[in-house]
Design an enzyme around this catalytic site. Sequence first.
Site, short mmCIF file in Angstrom:
data_model
loop_
_atom_site.label_atom_id
_atom_site.label_comp_id
_atom_site.label_asym_id
_atom_site.label_seq_id
_atom_site.Cartn_x
_atom_site.Cartn_y
_atom_site.Cartn_z
N HIS A 202 33.32 38.73 54.87
CA HIS A 202 33.42 38.75 53.43
C HIS A 202 33.05 37.77 52.65
CE1 HIS A 202 35.22 42.73 52.85
NE2 HIS A 202 35.52 42.67 54.14
N LYS B 297 39.12 39.82 37.44
CA LYS B 297 39.08 39.60 38.95
C LYS B 297 40.10 38.41 39.32
CE LYS B 297 34.47 39.02 38.21
NZ LYS B 297 33.85 39.91 39.04
N ARG B 298 40.11 38.06 40.53
CA ARG B 298 41.04 36.91 40.80
C ARG B 298 40.25 35.53 40.25
NH1 ARG B 298 45.09 37.35 44.70
NH2 ARG B 298 45.25 35.08 44.55
N LYS C 108 33.73 32.17 40.60
CA LYS C 108 33.86 33.15 39.56
C LYS C 108 33.42 32.87 38.20
CE LYS C 108 36.69 36.44 42.53
NZ LYS C 108 35.62 37.94 42.89
N THR D 101 33.06 44.27 43.62
CA THR D 101 33.29 45.70 43.45
C THR D 101 33.61 45.96 41.91
OG1 THR D 101 35.45 45.31 44.56
CG2 THR D 101 33.59 46.33 45.85
N LYS E 185 32.66 49.14 39.45
CA LYS E 185 33.45 50.10 38.74
C LYS E 185 33.19 50.13 37.33
CE LYS E 185 37.07 48.31 42.08
NZ LYS E 185 38.10 47.32 42.01
#
Length: 808
Positions: A360, A548-549, A554, A656, A660
């Site tokens: 992952h 998101k986290r 990110k 992901t 969505k």
Amino acid sequence: MNSSERENIKAAYKATFTKKIEEVSGNCLADASLLKQYQALAEMVMESITSQWAKTNTLYNKNESKQVYFFSIEFLIGRLMKSYLSNLGVEELVQECSAEMGLDYEAILAQESDPGLGNGGLGRLMACYLDSSSAMGMPAHGNGIRYKYGLFEQRIINGEQIEVADNWLKNGYPFEIRNPDKSVIIKYYGQIHSENINGNLTFVHENYEAIMAVPYDIPIKGYRNETVNSLRLWSAEPLEAFDLPSFNQGHFLNAVRHKSEAEAISQILYPNDNGFDGKLLRLKQEYFFVCAGIKRIIVDFKRSNNNSMDGFSDKICIHINDTHPALCGPELMRVLMDEEGLGWEESWKITVAAMSFTNHTVLPEALEKWPVDMMKDLLPRIYMIIEEINRRFLLDLDNEFPHDLDRNHSLSIIRDNYVHMASLAIVSSHSINGVATLHSKILREETFNGFYQVFPKRFYSVTNGVSPRRFLMNSNPELKTLINDSIGPDWDHNLFDLKKLLNYINDPVFYQKFDAVKLSNKVRLANYMARYNNVTVDPNSIFDIQVKRIHEYKRQLLNALHVLYLYNRLKENPNLEMAPRTFIFAGKAAPGYYYAKEVIKLITAIAELVNNDPSLHDKLKVVFLANFNVSLAEIIYPAANISEQISTAGKEASGTGNMKFMMNGAITLGTMDGANIEILDAVGPSNIVSFGLSADEVHHYQKYGGYRSIDIFEQDPRIQQVLHQLIDGTLGYGLSFQAIYDSLLLYNDGYFVLKDFNAYADAQNQVDHLFRNPTIWTKMSISNVANSGIFSSDRSIADYQREIWKII
Ligand SMILES: *Cc1c(COP(=O)(O)O)cnc(C)c1O
């Protein structure tokens, strides 16, 4: 069904529900609380699922078809009631009856706690894969941990994240069945000695500490079919509630101490996303559910296989979700050899044939490695087996690449006094896959290149997917209805059929309806923000969303700095022509991740500055929504115009959230990272806005140097202004974001935020222009929905089935 039949069914439903209320509450319907209404409905749901569940299990127990077991330390399943009702095909009926009985259907559903048994994408992926497996009638189950406390609840107080324990079980949980008769004893510590029993070398474990793993099973009901698979979550309990001798001697605390020590194992989920926390308790957790899960699989398999292990790997797939369950390899070896009496060679063949592994992340700080001493002490027999697996692997390696000591060392499972879990997972699996095309390429060419040279045929790629039932049909019912009205209902079994929406790509009537659905979802989110954040936003503004986290890679920081830059532009020129924008953020930071928490503080400080400045004429709003979880996600994704997917290229394995958003018609604003690349392929370059360094460029800078953030700073007055504002008091009296400032300048901006800033600002400008042309924008949005079929987790599961599990 004709209308009188329907009336009969409704009358029967109402009568049963009324009776159920009395049973669960001792009150009549009029006096029953929302919680009791929810519990009554939940019991009715379970009653209608359990007989199908039993039938499915009977079928599986015959072992006629191959079964998959997902081992994962996280299952982020979200609330289940709506899924059950819609999968049973009774949601409309329940909605109608509730309304006719004067009940508030949505409020009843909101009584359900949202089990936060995962951190983010990795845990949510497992939930989507279970949902899809059942929908496709495929035998696949989950094995995980029933954490008493899930991921913390996040509150924002004075702009900062405060963590509150997530007591999701406080009102009980109606969708699980406790099966104490299927408990498994787990042994830690102690010593191993070998004995010659009847001529066989036998390993005996002595002086161990034993605890009990008790399974709680949750039914995973397939969408409008007969399949009900199982999610089995293990809970840790003491063998005996308390130690009677201690109690009798008056040592009352001692008498219960071992109870709380046992329960500690399944007490809490570690709150790190993409990060490794090498605590002893975590290693206990990893062995705990691996040992329990493997044991039950073998017991069940043998019972229907004449008490024999023959053909095990033809019937059983053990699929590990990242490396936390990598002890499945040595544990299966242990059981096969020590309990089933098989030899090493045969056991090893079975183990490798049964196991497959999904990686992952490539972030070095996330790769698990356990100190040898810790592993040896806690799991003495498992450690012995790992040593032997490694010894044999290195021997084979030396045969293939003689005298290559560097290779031997770098691939060794045990090196520098650590057990390396990714190496263990690769050596013990017949299949290793990444979760998007780029990620799988990085695994082959960089992270696991050494292993790829040894085992080229073991490497695969399966791009992640998300459940279209949860993230489109159930969370965006208006879009579902519009799609049904346009192309008919059959897309629910094949999401590729959404392509038929392209027939409407130039249809102004369809545009109107499509825009109305988006607006309605934005109003729903705007109402939520008015209620929980006390901010009024214009539903006609661009909803530009990053949820998101919170993590450096990110790059929420890039987004935040750009908002500050936009603010500066507007202050300079209040007549600046731009579509009004609402920047929406949500996400939890790991409690020990100082930098991520500073980013939350920064975003809330910017929100404070921007939202309270009347001179901006409501052209800019910033909202940080507290406590991002699956339930909140279901309100957010459908309301987005822009999906922010701006990770440093090469760092986000897949993403992901990006899928969505796309399914709900948001335009991706993204770097060429993870599955964003595949989104570009699916939707075409004119329906996405991409920018920034490529993964190759990032990789090149990281390997050979050549990037100096200070040079960018010195050449770009916009960046100078924004960075000064981080530390000069602009964001609040006494508020200084020195750590962020230093990371960007003093420490040379490890995630290339400043390097990508200019490209990002240009891309954002392009978004503004596109949005101001409604025809173009709606066309782009429809294209995204229409081309999102490939990101259904049904497709992912079909890929796994075909390439890796090979279920016929
Ligand atoms: C989908 C999802 C994620 C993963 O989001 P990414 O943008 O891929 O990081 C995390 N948390 C929740 C609650 C989700 O639903």
